[in-house]
Design an enzyme around this catalytic site. Structure first.
Site, PDB file in Angstrom:
ATOM      1  N   THR A  16     -28.832-122.959   7.773  1.00  0.00           N
ATOM      2  CA  THR A  16     -30.053-123.052   8.384  1.00  0.00           C
ATOM      3  C   THR A  16     -31.170-122.082   8.547  1.00  0.00           C
ATOM      4  O   THR A  16     -30.648-120.926   8.530  1.00  0.00           O
ATOM      5  CB  THR A  16     -29.842-123.489  10.020  1.00  0.00           C
ATOM      6  OG1 THR A  16     -31.132-123.925  10.359  1.00  0.00           O
ATOM      7  CG2 THR A  16     -29.371-122.368  10.711  1.00  0.00           C
ATOM      8  N   HIS A  20     -34.126-121.014  16.324  1.00  0.00           N
ATOM      9  CA  HIS A  20     -33.642-121.691  17.622  1.00  0.00           C
ATOM     10  C   HIS A  20     -32.166-122.609  17.505  1.00  0.00           C
ATOM     11  O   HIS A  20     -31.234-122.169  18.175  1.00  0.00           O
ATOM     12  CB  HIS A  20     -34.327-122.981  18.007  1.00  0.00           C
ATOM     13  CG  HIS A  20     -36.019-122.317  18.352  1.00  0.00           C
ATOM     14  ND1 HIS A  20     -36.304-121.567  19.526  1.00  0.00           N
ATOM     15  CD2 HIS A  20     -37.288-122.862  17.667  1.00  0.00           C
ATOM     16  CE1 HIS A  20     -37.424-121.315  19.502  1.00  0.00           C
ATOM     17  NE2 HIS A  20     -38.035-122.013  18.460  1.00  0.00           N
ATOM     18  N   ASP A  77     -27.503-131.484  10.845  1.00  0.00           N
ATOM     19  CA  ASP A  77     -28.699-132.282  11.020  1.00  0.00           C
ATOM     20  C   ASP A  77     -28.718-133.220  12.048  1.00  0.00           C
ATOM     21  O   ASP A  77     -27.761-133.848  12.596  1.00  0.00           O
ATOM     22  CB  ASP A  77     -29.035-133.353   9.739  1.00  0.00           C
ATOM     23  CG  ASP A  77     -30.445-133.894   9.383  1.00  0.00           C
ATOM     24  OD1 ASP A  77     -31.348-133.003   9.809  1.00  0.00           O
ATOM     25  OD2 ASP A  77     -30.804-134.862   8.882  1.00  0.00           O
ATOM     26  N   THR A  78     -29.903-133.016  12.761  1.00  0.00           N
ATOM     27  CA  THR A  78     -30.087-133.770  14.054  1.00  0.00           C
ATOM     28  C   THR A  78     -31.321-134.643  14.019  1.00  0.00           C
ATOM     29  O   THR A  78     -32.271-134.519  13.437  1.00  0.00           O
ATOM     30  CB  THR A  78     -30.179-132.748  15.080  1.00  0.00           C
ATOM     31  OG1 THR A  78     -29.037-131.728  15.198  1.00  0.00           O
ATOM     32  CG2 THR A  78     -30.538-133.203  16.566  1.00  0.00           C
ATOM     33  N   ASP A 161     -37.336-130.862  23.439  1.00  0.00           N
ATOM     34  CA  ASP A 161     -36.479-131.254  24.710  1.00  0.00           C
ATOM     35  C   ASP A 161     -37.373-130.831  25.972  1.00  0.00           C
ATOM     36  O   ASP A 161     -36.783-131.252  26.933  1.00  0.00           O
ATOM     37  CB  ASP A 161     -36.095-129.116  24.614  1.00  0.00           C
ATOM     38  CG  ASP A 161     -35.034-129.010  23.853  1.00  0.00           C
ATOM     39  OD1 ASP A 161     -34.274-129.960  23.061  1.00  0.00           O
ATOM     40  OD2 ASP A 161     -34.531-127.893  23.566  1.00  0.00           O
ATOM     41  N   LYS A 181     -27.934-126.571  28.497  1.00  0.00           N
ATOM     42  CA  LYS A 181     -28.091-127.384  27.543  1.00  0.00           C
ATOM     43  C   LYS A 181     -27.134-126.992  26.300  1.00  0.00           C
ATOM     44  O   LYS A 181     -26.437-128.116  25.719  1.00  0.00           O
ATOM     45  CB  LYS A 181     -29.436-127.204  26.651  1.00  0.00           C
ATOM     46  CG  LYS A 181     -29.678-127.910  25.467  1.00  0.00           C
ATOM     47  CD  LYS A 181     -30.995-127.640  24.649  1.00  0.00           C
ATOM     48  CE  LYS A 181     -31.035-128.278  23.375  1.00  0.00           C
ATOM     49  NZ  LYS A 181     -32.048-127.895  22.431  1.00  0.00           N
TER      50      LYS A 181
END
Length: 201
Positions: A16, A20, A77-78, A161, A181
């Site tokens: 990545t 973050h 991957d989100t 978020d 989180k």
């Protein structure tokens, strides 16, 4: 490439460029695994994400690093999947507002605008992690269900978020804070499956 039985934490590449995500993953793996970034292996490629599924995109990134740089690695991957939007933004989550660039603020505003008159605000965040280790490919998934808030709330986190309220919390990820989180998020759940697998090796 990766050993998982030494006294010092083994290392593994996380495919990545997202600072973050890298910070989140390093916090989750702290003391268990040394996470190397793409920059750490001198990979500055713009890896394409052309699959139509989260799993497909994660595999593309992991295979890219393995084939071109030789490292065992994992990639994720989100997607944010919103019920009233037929699962959108899904694989387009990071580039929802503009297909050619990431603009988290514009993404969030587009989402809120599209849901303005929707009664059903249920949604889920889903992370797929693809791992290439010792010549084998593995995929792990993590899901957290919740609701989309009517406005941004909270100051921590990134991306969506401030508008995603995980179930049974009453607060957005941005209000809950990074530490909470990292324990309950979609990525944390996918990583937990990854950690369980790595520890079994």
């Amino acid at each position: 490439m990766t050993t998982l039985h030494t006294d010092t934490p083994p290392s593994l590449v996380f495919a990545t460029n997202n600072a973050h995500k890298l910070s989140e993953i390093r916090a989750i793996f702290a003391g268990k695994l040394q996470i190397l970034s793409l920059a750490d292996i001198d990979c500055h490629d713009d890896i394409p994400e052309t699959a139509d599924t989260l799993e497909g995109n994660a595999l593309i990134k992991a295979r890219w690093v393995k084939e071109k740089y030789g490292y065992d690695c994992f990639a994720d991957d989100t997607g944010l999947e919103v019920t009233a939007l037929d699962g959108r933004p899904g694989v387009h989550t990071a580039r929802y507002a503009y297909p050619d660039r990431h603009d988290p603020e514009a993404n969030t505003q587009k989402l809120l605008s599209e849901l303005k008159d929707k009664a059903d605000r249920t949604a889920q965040f889903r992370t797929a992690i693809a791992l290439i280790l010792d010549g084998e490919e593995h995929v792990f998934e993590g899901v957290v269900r919740g609701q989309i808030a009517t406005e941004k709330r909270g100051t921590e986190g990134f991306g969506y978020d401030p508008v995603f309220i995980p179930e049974d919390t009453g607060r957005t990820f941005a209000e809950l804070g990074t530490e909470v989180k990292n324990k309950i998020s979609h990525r944390a759940r996918a990583v937990a499956h990854l950690v369980e697998f790595l520890q079994s090796k």
